[in-house]
Design a protein around this motif. Structure first.
Motif, mmCIF file in Angstrom:
data_model
loop_
_atom_site.group_PDB
_atom_site.id
_atom_site.type_symbol
_atom_site.label_atom_id
_atom_site.label_comp_id
_atom_site.label_asym_id
_atom_site.label_seq_id
_atom_site.Cartn_x
_atom_site.Cartn_y
_atom_site.Cartn_z
ATOM 1 N N GLN A 70 0.811 -1.216 0.000
ATOM 2 C CA GLN A 70 0.000 0.000 0.000
ATOM 3 C C GLN A 70 0.846 1.269 0.000
ATOM 4 O O GLN A 70 0.356 2.332 -0.327
ATOM 5 C CB GLN A 70 -0.960 0.007 1.189
ATOM 6 N N MET A 87 -6.713 2.517 -9.192
ATOM 7 C CA MET A 87 -6.679 2.219 -7.752
ATOM 8 C C MET A 87 -7.555 1.003 -7.443
ATOM 9 O O MET A 87 -7.176 0.147 -6.639
ATOM 10 C CB MET A 87 -7.177 3.417 -6.947
ATOM 11 N N GLN A 88 -8.706 0.909 -8.083
ATOM 12 C CA GLN A 88 -9.592 -0.235 -7.867
ATOM 13 C C GLN A 88 -8.949 -1.523 -8.367
ATOM 14 O O GLN A 88 -9.087 -2.580 -7.741
ATOM 15 C CB GLN A 88 -10.939 -0.008 -8.551
ATOM 16 N N GLU A 91 -6.442 -2.548 -5.809
ATOM 17 C CA GLU A 91 -7.140 -3.096 -4.637
ATOM 18 C C GLU A 91 -7.649 -4.506 -4.908
ATOM 19 O O GLU A 91 -7.657 -5.354 -4.016
ATOM 20 C CB GLU A 91 -8.279 -2.168 -4.219
ATOM 21 N N ARG A 92 -8.082 -4.777 -6.150
ATOM 22 C CA ARG A 92 -8.501 -6.145 -6.506
ATOM 23 C C ARG A 92 -7.332 -7.117 -6.367
ATOM 24 O O ARG A 92 -7.495 -8.246 -5.926
ATOM 25 C CB ARG A 92 -9.040 -6.180 -7.933
ATOM 26 N N PHE A 94 -4.811 -6.732 -4.288
ATOM 27 C CA PHE A 94 -4.619 -6.902 -2.845
ATOM 28 C C PHE A 94 -5.603 -7.942 -2.304
ATOM 29 O O PHE A 94 -5.228 -8.847 -1.561
ATOM 30 C CB PHE A 94 -4.859 -5.589 -2.096
ATOM 31 N N ASN A 95 -6.867 -7.784 -2.685
ATOM 32 C CA ASN A 95 -7.921 -8.676 -2.200
ATOM 33 C C ASN A 95 -7.656 -10.113 -2.651
ATOM 34 O O ASN A 95 -7.744 -11.047 -1.850
ATOM 35 C CB ASN A 95 -9.275 -8.184 -2.709
ATOM 36 N N TRP A 114 -13.409 -5.840 -0.676
ATOM 37 C CA TRP A 114 -12.318 -4.938 -0.290
ATOM 38 C C TRP A 114 -12.865 -3.779 0.527
ATOM 39 O O TRP A 114 -12.220 -3.306 1.458
ATOM 40 C CB TRP A 114 -11.562 -4.437 -1.520
ATOM 41 N N GLU A 115 -14.064 -3.304 0.205
ATOM 42 C CA GLU A 115 -14.666 -2.215 0.976
ATOM 43 C C GLU A 115 -14.840 -2.633 2.432
ATOM 44 O O GLU A 115 -14.607 -1.844 3.348
ATOM 45 C CB GLU A 115 -16.018 -1.790 0.379
ATOM 46 N N THR A 118 -11.499 -2.652 4.222
ATOM 47 C CA THR A 118 -10.950 -1.333 4.549
ATOM 48 C C THR A 118 -11.658 -0.689 5.739
ATOM 49 O O THR A 118 -11.229 0.366 6.200
ATOM 50 C CB THR A 118 -11.023 -0.370 3.342
ATOM 51 N N SER A 130 -8.082 2.389 2.094
ATOM 52 C CA SER A 130 -8.656 2.608 0.777
ATOM 53 C C SER A 130 -7.624 3.411 -0.002
ATOM 54 O O SER A 130 -7.179 4.474 0.450
ATOM 55 C CB SER A 130 -9.958 3.400 0.892
ATOM 56 N N MET A 131 -7.202 2.910 -1.150
ATOM 57 C CA MET A 131 -6.146 3.582 -1.910
ATOM 58 C C MET A 131 -6.589 4.975 -2.367
ATOM 59 O O MET A 131 -5.812 5.920 -2.308
ATOM 60 C CB MET A 131 -5.724 2.729 -3.106
#
Length: 184
Positions: A70, A87-88, A91-92, A94-95, A114-115, A118, A130-131
């Protein structure tokens, strides 16, 4: 000789300025922000891919994601508002990495979005950042710095260009804003 070549010759700068970097950041930002900042996603994905073959516990994965992955784009996020779609996508990644079942290559079951991850721990989340929110917070520091230090050169330049008769808190985007000012 055109003006760009003439100035390059005077300054002793050689090469194509459109594809060059300064301090690791792109010198010029074109229309396709996703393409310009694509190197960030590549770096993050490369790190995550290097961790996938290793048997790492959930707490180890949490540590790697929170303290390494991150923060890889943090330097760039202090200057630019990165595309939300990019960014999404990060995050995908990461998830997917957090829920993957290890070196077997299995994707694993994603028990939480992911929401949800966070969200703060006291609300049932895992406390990841959240990025996009992190990006906004880092850019907000520029506003804070301009308020606290109005005599800084950057504060004076921004005031002269974007809000000569008001404050940074009431400033609008203006006509033909720079990409940095648009982010701030």
């Amino acid at each position: 000789m055109d003006k760009q070549e003439e100035i390059s010759a005077i300054l002793g700068v050689h090469g194509d300025i459109t594809s060059s970097n300064y301090l690791g950041l792109p010198s010029l930002i074109g229309r396709s922000k996703k393409r310009v900042f694509g190197f960030i996603k590549e770096i993050v994905c490369k790190h995550i891919d290097s961790w996938k073959p290793k048997q790492i516990s959930r707490s180890g994965k949490t540590f790697l994601l929170k303290n390494v992955a991150q923060f890889l784009p943090a330097y760039c996020m202090t200057c630019f508002l990165l595309p939300k779609i990019m960014m999404q996508e990060i995050e995908r990644q990461f998830n997917a990495y957090w829920w993957c079942s290890g070196s077997g290559g299995g994707k694993g079951v994603k028990w939480m979005s992911w929401e949800g991850m966070t969200s703060p721990k006291h609300r049932g989340g895992l406390g990841f950042r959240s990025m996009h929110g992190f990006n906004i917070a880092l850019l907000g520091k520029h506003i804070w710095r301009c308020i606290q230090n109005p005599d800084l050169i950057v504060s004076r330049v921004l005031k002269t260009r974007y809000f000569p008769h008001g404050s940074i808190l009431t400033a609008s985007k203006g006509v033909n804003p720079s990409f940095i000012w648009s982010g701030i």
